[in-house]
Design an enzyme around this catalytic site. Structure first.
Site, PDB file in Angstrom:
ATOM      1  N   ILE A 485       0.817  -1.214   0.000  1.00  0.00           N
ATOM      2  CA  ILE A 485       0.000   0.000   0.000  1.00  0.00           C
ATOM      3  C   ILE A 485       0.851   1.264   0.000  1.00  0.00           C
ATOM      4  O   ILE A 485       0.312   2.361   0.008  1.00  0.00           O
ATOM      5  CB  ILE A 485      -0.976   0.031   1.190  1.00  0.00           C
ATOM      6  CG1 ILE A 485      -0.230   0.078   2.526  1.00  0.00           C
ATOM      7  CG2 ILE A 485      -1.915  -1.149   1.152  1.00  0.00           C
ATOM      8  CD1 ILE A 485      -1.136   0.300   3.724  1.00  0.00           C
ATOM      9  N   GLY A 486       2.181   1.100  -0.009  1.00  0.00           N
ATOM     10  CA  GLY A 486       3.008   2.302   0.057  1.00  0.00           C
ATOM     11  C   GLY A 486       4.339   2.178  -0.642  1.00  0.00           C
ATOM     12  O   GLY A 486       5.262   2.954  -0.358  1.00  0.00           O
ATOM     13  N   THR A 529       8.335  -2.315   5.187  1.00  0.00           N
ATOM     14  CA  THR A 529       9.693  -2.141   4.682  1.00  0.00           C
ATOM     15  C   THR A 529      10.713  -2.461   5.777  1.00  0.00           C
ATOM     16  O   THR A 529      11.777  -3.018   5.506  1.00  0.00           O
ATOM     17  CB  THR A 529       9.896  -0.717   4.144  1.00  0.00           C
ATOM     18  OG1 THR A 529       8.968  -0.491   3.079  1.00  0.00           O
ATOM     19  CG2 THR A 529      11.304  -0.526   3.613  1.00  0.00           C
ATOM     20  N   GLY A 716       5.303   5.835   6.956  1.00  0.00           N
ATOM     21  CA  GLY A 716       3.951   6.131   6.488  1.00  0.00           C
ATOM     22  C   GLY A 716       3.020   6.756   7.501  1.00  0.00           C
ATOM     23  O   GLY A 716       2.035   7.385   7.124  1.00  0.00           O
ATOM     24  N   GLU A 717       3.295   6.585   8.812  1.00  0.00           N
ATOM     25  CA  GLU A 717       2.355   7.062   9.815  1.00  0.00           C
ATOM     26  C   GLU A 717       2.608   8.515  10.219  1.00  0.00           C
ATOM     27  O   GLU A 717       1.681   9.316  10.368  1.00  0.00           O
ATOM     28  CB  GLU A 717       2.447   6.191  11.076  1.00  0.00           C
ATOM     29  CG  GLU A 717       2.522   4.707  10.822  1.00  0.00           C
ATOM     30  CD  GLU A 717       1.200   4.100  10.426  1.00  0.00           C
ATOM     31  OE1 GLU A 717       0.199   4.350  11.103  1.00  0.00           O
ATOM     32  OE2 GLU A 717       1.182   3.359   9.435  1.00  0.00           O
TER      33      GLU A 717
END
Length: 763
Positions: A485-486, A529, A716-717
């Site tokens: 998703i990233g 990752t 991502g967060e």
């Protein structure tokens, strides 16, 4: 290098190659959840409650079952009762007893949109007609929507069995407060007695949607031997398998889940909604069943991020040193317990080295959909309050907002309020990067004001499995079990290429189904990752050990005499012998006579995730007549550990910033006095689009995580944590009014401006 620049540390890591899924995505070849079909499939639809709170007196499905084309109807009686057992779901916790009731209402409906029945029919039109024939008798109950109202002693109680946890002595009567949590560090009473300046403010936020464009969709096929195949748009297909197995009382070995490409999730697709229903309908009919939510169903019946109320109190010396801090968070959980109030409390002051901290949190149920994760769940809410209050403090002390944060910044060795002592972190470097940026050194344009805010997220590791295989032609396939998703496919391939010393285009990343790779925890918490990346690296190292064994057999030497360098097996020294290096392709060509296929595997529970910190800088203007905010310039800086694929990392920072800006300015779930959602679609739920924003500038600060071989931190967060306060602080400096309620939409800003300076009628 000739130009005097430093020699790159890595050959592939830090480069920007094409993404593995790029061609399929831009040509439309990629298959998302609703793109999967099977011969003879039926269409499933869900009957949902029109009431926010009601007892289910009876359900009569006979007319629907008699409709030609209807093949099955299910209600709660088709799903076994579940134990009162807490289990993890991504970054949050849920109760199996609650999950089965969220999938299909039992004793009561607890929110508008709560499923009460589902049908499978030969066409969508017939399925919809069948829903209209199901007769449900409800006994309407009083409802409660807002956190503050739900906490009142006389509030309608959603769960008669729910007694507040974390209170001493334990209460004897049920309430809507599921849990109280508390974190302490030092002595806040002594700290506030020492303070020369004390700031105390209350803040509120509203529930917001993750904004994924692709609705939830699934396709289930149950065969006569009990085996089930499922295709689902999900962030965690192993979790889907586990939940469906428990909710349907079947073995996990009987369910094979294949993740589809995912059209956005951001935490909102770590939950099961349609999947158990589709499986049960397929079991009853013997046919594949496809189910897809409408956009309205996504809004009414899937989990948003929570809203909540936050009270902050900060005490400081006149030189800016913070000596005491308190925070109380009251957070919406929706219909069932399990809001991210824990992370909200833990993240509240994590950016700062403060000796005396007291934090209390409340998990509160109300007649809304059960909340789900949304990028750093809980952290944006507490950061909105804390970072806004720090700006008030900076203004009162006459300090630069970055200098105030630098004076109090967490560093290596800082102990948090939740007990963890930080290792190597990069908050100071990130603050300094913003302070030294061209953006911050340039004064805001006339009519614009600037806001600064910082943010934190833990990042997590957890269970990951990976495999690596050498192809007959010397190519490499790496297999993982986490939906991308990233950009994780590109990042995993880059680390594999770096580890092997081969070209990136020789590495093919594959996301396997639940039967083709070992267990992997969900794609969430910025873990893939880092954690699955480590599993990939270890699987490649396992494969390299085997490659050295194969080379040793070919050369008839001891494996200890072989090294792996630049994608080739080489003699470790002249004493081993004079042998030409063997490439992957050469070793693969001789694999049959040296032992067979050459593979590597790894499986581990990964620890040592590197915490992430970000600092955002926002320039904006506010139209005094309309309250419309124009964001003129925005910079997101973050300690990203090592940017494995910098373009993806920049995209994460930009995407999080945009979502946070939307949360700050426009986005909110709006309920009417009947407890019904008034804006269940993107026409009325206002998300920012490209024309609303400038290009988001990024600054990648690289302070490698010492616990990862390539220094990876999750990225991502963090980017969604600072924006609400950065925007709010800029608005405050623009209009001289401190806004404390999100979103800061044009009507609210216009009203605040008018209240501060009443206009004459002629104006």
């Amino acid at each position: 290098m000739p130009d005097g620049s430093p020699t790159p540390k890595y050959k592939w890591i830090g480069t920007r190659p094409d993404r593995p899924d790029g061609a399929d995505k831009v040509t439309g070849r990629a298959r998302f959840g609703a793109d999967f079909n099977l011969p003879g499939q039926l269409i499933g639809k869900v009957l949902r409650s029109p009431h926010p709170h009601a007892t289910i007196v009876s359900i009569d499905t006979s007319k629907a079952e008699a409709l030609p084309g209807v093949k099955a109807v299910v209600t709660s009686k088709d799903f076994p009762e579940q134990a009162n057992l807490i289990v993890p779901t991504g970054e949050m916790q849920v109760n199996l007893r609650d999950i089965t009731r969220n999938v299909m209402a039992r004793e009561k409906v607890l929110y508008e949109g709560h499923p009460v029945a589902a049908v499978a029919a030969t066409t969508e039109a017939i399925a919809k007609a069948a829903l209209a024939l199901i007769e449900v008798e409800y006994r309407i109950l009083p409802h409660v929507i807002d956190v503050a109202d739900a906490m009142k002693p006389d509030a309608p109680v959603l769960h008669d069995h729910m007694i507040t946890e974390g209170v001493t002595p334990p209460p004897t009567t049920p309430s809507n407060i599921a849990k109280r949590i508390e974190f302490n560090k030092g002595d806040t009473a002594a700290g506030f007695a020492e303070a020369e300046v004390v700031i105390e403010k209350d803040y509120t936020t509203q529930a917001v949607h993750q904004g994924y464009i692709e609705p939830h969709a699934t396709l289930a096929s149950a065969s006569e031997d009990g085996q089930v195949q499922l295709w689902s748009t999900t962030q965690g297909h192993f979790q889907v398998r586990g939940f469906c197995a428990k909710l349907l009382n079947i073995d996990t070995s009987q369910i094979r889940v294949t993740p589809t490409e995912i059209g956005g999730g951001f935490g909102g697709k770590t939950v099961v909604y349609l999947e158990p229903l589709a499986i049960k309908l397929s079991q009853k009919t013997g046919k594949p069943v496809k189910m897809t939510m409408t956009r309205e169903e996504v809004f009414r019946a899937s989990g948003p991020a929570p809203g909540g109320n936050v009270k902050v109190r900060i005490g400081a010396k006149k030189d800016g040193r913070i000596v005491a801090a308190e925070c109380t968070v009251e957070m919406q959980a929706g219909a069932f317990p399990g809001s991210p109030v824990g992370p909200a409390c833990m993240c509240a002051y994590a950016c700062y080295d403060i000796d005396n901290i007291h934090i209390v949190g409340f998990d509160v149920v109300s007649n809304r959909p059960k909340v789900a994760a949304y990028r750093a769940p809980g952290a944006p809410i507490s950061a909105w309050a804390v970072e806004s209050t720090l700006d008030v403090l900076a203004l009162q002390l006459g300090m630069d907002p970055i200098d105030l944060r630098l004076k109090n910044a967490a560093r290596k060795g800082t102990k948090t309020a939740y007990g963890v002592t930080f290792n190597t972190i990069g908050l100071v470097e990130t603050l300094e990067a913003v302070k030294n940026s061209e953006h911050y050194r340039t004064p805001p344009k006339p009519g614009y004001a600037r806001g600064i805010a910082a943010g934190f997220w833990f990042n997590v590791g957890a269970d990951s499995s990976a495999a690596s295989h050498v192809g007959e032609d010397g190519s490499v396939t790496i297999i993982s079990g986490n939906p991308d998703i990233g950009g994780s496919r590109a990042s995993l391939a880059l680390m594999a290429a770096e580890e092997l010393g081969v070209d990136y285009d020789k590495v093919r990343p594959v996301i396997a189904d639940t039967a083709s790779i070992g267990f992997n925890f969900v794609t969430g918490g910025s873990r893939v990752t880092f954690a699955t990346g480590l599993a990939v690296v270890n699987s490649v190292r396992d494969m390299i050990r085997e490659l050295k064994v194969r080379a040793a057999k070919i050369w008839n030497v001891d494996p200890e005499g072989v090294i792996w360098e630049n994608g080739m097996a080489k003699p470790a020294g002249s004493n081993v012998g004079e042998f030409d290096p063997l490439s992957l392709a050469q070793l693969a060509a001789q694999a049959g006579r040296t032992g067979g296929p050459i593979n590597g595997h790894a499986q581990l529970n990964v620890t040592g995730a590197g915490p992430g910190f970000g600092v955002h800088c926002c320039d904006l203007s506010v139209d005094a007549d309309t309250g419309i905010v124009t964001v003129g310039r925005y910079t997101a800086a973050q300690d990203v550990g090592t940017a494995i694929h910098p373009s993806y990392v920049e995209g994460q920072l930009q995407g999080g910033a945009v979502q946070g800006i939307g949360w700050a300015l426009n986005e909110e779930y709006i309920y009417n006095d009947k407890g019904l959602l008034a804006n269940p679609g993107f026409l009325d739920y206002r998300m920012p689009v490209a024309s609303d924003l400038p290009k988001i500038e990024t600054i990648l600060v690289e302070v490698p995580n010492p616990t990862h071989p390539y220094g990876v931190r999750g990225v991502g967060e963090v980017p969604i944590v600072p924006p609400t306060a950065a925007v709010g602080n800029a608005i405050s400096r623009a209009i001289g009014i401190r806004m404390t309620d999100l979103p800061m939409s044009p009507p609210k800003l216009s009203e605040a401006i008018d209240a501060a300076a009443p206009r004459m009628a002629a104006d």
